[in-house]
Enzyme design. Structure first.
Site, PDB file in Angstrom:
ATOM      1  N   ARG A 114     -31.741  72.940   7.502  1.00  0.00           N
ATOM      2  CA  ARG A 114     -32.434  74.158   7.592  1.00  0.00           C
ATOM      3  C   ARG A 114     -31.669  75.028   6.656  1.00  0.00           C
ATOM      4  O   ARG A 114     -30.486  75.352   6.825  1.00  0.00           O
ATOM      5  CB  ARG A 114     -32.495  74.728   9.120  1.00  0.00           C
ATOM      6  CG  ARG A 114     -33.045  76.249   9.049  1.00  0.00           C
ATOM      7  CD  ARG A 114     -33.075  76.519  10.347  1.00  0.00           C
ATOM      8  NE  ARG A 114     -34.205  76.113  10.958  1.00  0.00           N
ATOM      9  CZ  ARG A 114     -34.904  76.538  11.992  1.00  0.00           C
ATOM     10  NH1 ARG A 114     -34.488  77.658  12.722  1.00  0.00           N
ATOM     11  NH2 ARG A 114     -36.239  75.927  12.599  1.00  0.00           N
ATOM     12  N   HIS A 129     -42.272  74.664   6.880  1.00  0.00           N
ATOM     13  CA  HIS A 129     -41.527  74.341   8.180  1.00  0.00           C
ATOM     14  C   HIS A 129     -42.579  73.223   8.836  1.00  0.00           C
ATOM     15  O   HIS A 129     -43.095  73.355   9.747  1.00  0.00           O
ATOM     16  CB  HIS A 129     -41.651  75.526   9.269  1.00  0.00           C
ATOM     17  CG  HIS A 129     -40.782  75.274  10.429  1.00  0.00           C
ATOM     18  ND1 HIS A 129     -39.941  74.165  10.812  1.00  0.00           N
ATOM     19  CD2 HIS A 129     -40.768  76.152  11.586  1.00  0.00           C
ATOM     20  CE1 HIS A 129     -39.229  74.354  11.643  1.00  0.00           C
ATOM     21  NE2 HIS A 129     -39.839  75.484  12.252  1.00  0.00           N
ATOM     22  N   GLN A 135     -42.688  71.877  12.541  1.00  0.00           N
ATOM     23  CA  GLN A 135     -43.211  72.844  13.608  1.00  0.00           C
ATOM     24  C   GLN A 135     -44.833  72.407  13.766  1.00  0.00           C
ATOM     25  O   GLN A 135     -45.437  72.439  14.773  1.00  0.00           O
ATOM     26  CB  GLN A 135     -43.179  74.257  13.038  1.00  0.00           C
ATOM     27  CG  GLN A 135     -43.736  75.068  14.031  1.00  0.00           C
ATOM     28  CD  GLN A 135     -43.169  75.323  15.313  1.00  0.00           C
ATOM     29  OE1 GLN A 135     -41.972  75.283  15.454  1.00  0.00           O
ATOM     30  NE2 GLN A 135     -43.717  75.398  16.445  1.00  0.00           N
ATOM     31  N   ASP A 158     -47.001  84.415  14.062  1.00  0.00           N
ATOM     32  CA  ASP A 158     -45.690  84.097  13.856  1.00  0.00           C
ATOM     33  C   ASP A 158     -44.876  85.473  13.717  1.00  0.00           C
ATOM     34  O   ASP A 158     -45.636  86.496  13.410  1.00  0.00           O
ATOM     35  CB  ASP A 158     -45.449  83.271  12.883  1.00  0.00           C
ATOM     36  CG  ASP A 158     -43.861  82.873  12.522  1.00  0.00           C
ATOM     37  OD1 ASP A 158     -43.162  83.188  13.517  1.00  0.00           O
ATOM     38  OD2 ASP A 158     -43.547  82.221  11.639  1.00  0.00           O
ATOM     39  N   CYS A 207     -44.783  79.714  16.985  1.00  0.00           N
ATOM     40  CA  CYS A 207     -43.516  78.613  16.672  1.00  0.00           C
ATOM     41  C   CYS A 207     -42.106  79.212  17.661  1.00  0.00           C
ATOM     42  O   CYS A 207     -41.497  78.162  18.034  1.00  0.00           O
ATOM     43  CB  CYS A 207     -43.311  78.441  15.516  1.00  0.00           C
ATOM     44  SG  CYS A 207     -42.517  79.947  14.474  1.00  0.00           S
ATOM     45  N   ARG A 219     -41.640  69.972  20.469  1.00  0.00           N
ATOM     46  CA  ARG A 219     -40.819  69.883  19.092  1.00  0.00           C
ATOM     47  C   ARG A 219     -39.966  68.574  19.488  1.00  0.00           C
ATOM     48  O   ARG A 219     -39.816  67.920  18.547  1.00  0.00           O
ATOM     49  CB  ARG A 219     -39.958  70.895  19.220  1.00  0.00           C
ATOM     50  CG  ARG A 219     -40.461  72.449  18.840  1.00  0.00           C
ATOM     51  CD  ARG A 219     -41.072  72.305  17.478  1.00  0.00           C
ATOM     52  NE  ARG A 219     -40.323  72.001  16.312  1.00  0.00           N
ATOM     53  CZ  ARG A 219     -39.590  72.736  15.827  1.00  0.00           C
ATOM     54  NH1 ARG A 219     -39.579  73.973  16.193  1.00  0.00           N
ATOM     55  NH2 ARG A 219     -38.790  72.362  14.705  1.00  0.00           N
TER      56      ARG A 219
END
Ligand code: CP
Ligand code: NVA
Length: 310
Positions: free
Chosen positions: A110, A137, A140, A228, A267, A295
């Site tokens: 990340r 991402h 996700q 988001d 998310c 996830r």
């Protein structure tokens, strides 16, 4: 000889691979219903394998789900921040990739810069997974689509509305739209709309994408509304974002304009009272907790694909 299977961006993967990962995630989740979280899947596709994780930014879901995923797959993981490594003192990304390739079987990163993950993948001899960058991402979106499919059936032919900042998560939705056959309606302020490159990638893959600055227009007929944060990790223009994005808050009135049975995804972490109200986040249309759980299942299938088990 082909190189390692990197999971860096959805646009770079073919539709069959994305479908296979999603199908495997549904299967793996169903197969362990009622099991304790630490029990290892029957096929243990990561037995004898280790995943390294490097975080330059904060994380709750990605960190714990990848670690739990490796345990459920029968493997192990090692977690570090970039700052704690020699990376933080200037060792190159490429040299770090070469060294870790001699020690572990896959690496998840990340990072602030997308380029860091791409450079790492370019120098690594083992699969590299993008656990979020400023640009995308992808993990996700696998969990989100898996969640939506569990409630509404196959995502092909569905309509997803993205409301708010055209950010990294939005970019990965764009990368998936054409590959998985869903229509994507995006409402964002002009200055925070998705990048031209990401839109071009969606169109190139056959994605049906509509852009507007009107959340009400975007959500009409949607099977799912996605929001988001308005200020992602690394964004510095907090005040300007709060002003520009405040008309894009998702509340019950906006959800009522979407199709009957429309669901809500985010998310997480959510900023309650900013991009989404408590009523929507905690209400019957919210799938955010299922998505957070998923996830783990999604990461397992991404890892299984990286290890050649799918
Ligand atoms: N959604 C997500 O990636 O969460 P974390 O930042 O907690 O990993
Ligand atoms: N867009 C957010 C997602 C967090 C999981 C960020 O990059 O901060």
């Amino acid at each position: 000889m082909t190189g390692p299977r990197h999971f860096v961006d959805l646009w770079a993967l073919d539709a069959a691979t994305l479908r296979a990962i999603l199908d495997d995630a549904h299967r793996r989740k169903a197969a362990r219903a009622g099991w304790t979280q630490g029990r290892v899947d029957a096929d243990a596709p990561a037995a004898g394998r280790t995943l390294a994780m490097i975080f330059e930014k904060n994380s709750t879901r990605t960190r714990f789900s990848f670690d739990a995923a490796m345990r459920q797959l029968g493997g192990a993981s090692i977690i570090s921040t970039g700052a704690d490594m020699q990376l933080g003192r200037g060792e190159t990304v490429e040299d770090t990739a070469r060294v870790l390739s001699r020690m572990v079987d896959a690496v998840m990163l990340r990072t602030n810069e997308h380029d860091t993950v791409e450079r790492f993948a370019g120098a690594a001899d083992v699969p590299v997974i993008n656990g979020l960058t400023g640009a995308s991402h992808p993990c996700q979106i696998i969990a989100d689509l898996m969640t939506l499919e569990a409630h509404r059936g196959p995502v092909a032919g569905k309509t997803i509305a993205w409301v708010g900042d055209g950010n990294n998560v939005c970019a990965s939705y764009l990368h998936a739209a054409g590959k998985l056959g869903f229509r994507l309606k995006i409402a964002s302020p002009a200055q925070y709309s998705p990048s031209g490159a990401d839109l071009a990638r969606a169109v190139e893959a056959g994605g049906r994408v509509e852009l507007s600055e009107d959340p009400r227009k975007a959500v009409r007929g949607a099977d799912c509304v996605v929001a988001d944060t308005w200020v992602s990790m690394g964004d510095v223009d907090y005040d300007a974002r709060m002003i520009a994005l405040s008309p894009f808050a998702v509340d019950d009135d906006l959800m009522d304009l979407a199709g009957p049975g429309a669901m809500f995804l985010h998310c997480l972490p959510a900023h309650r009272g900013e991009e989404v109200t408590d009523e929507v986040l905690d209400g019957p249309r919210s799938l955010v907790w299922d998505a957070a759980e998923n996830r783990i299942h999604a990461q397992k299938s991404i890892l299984a694909w990286c290890f050649g088990a799918i």
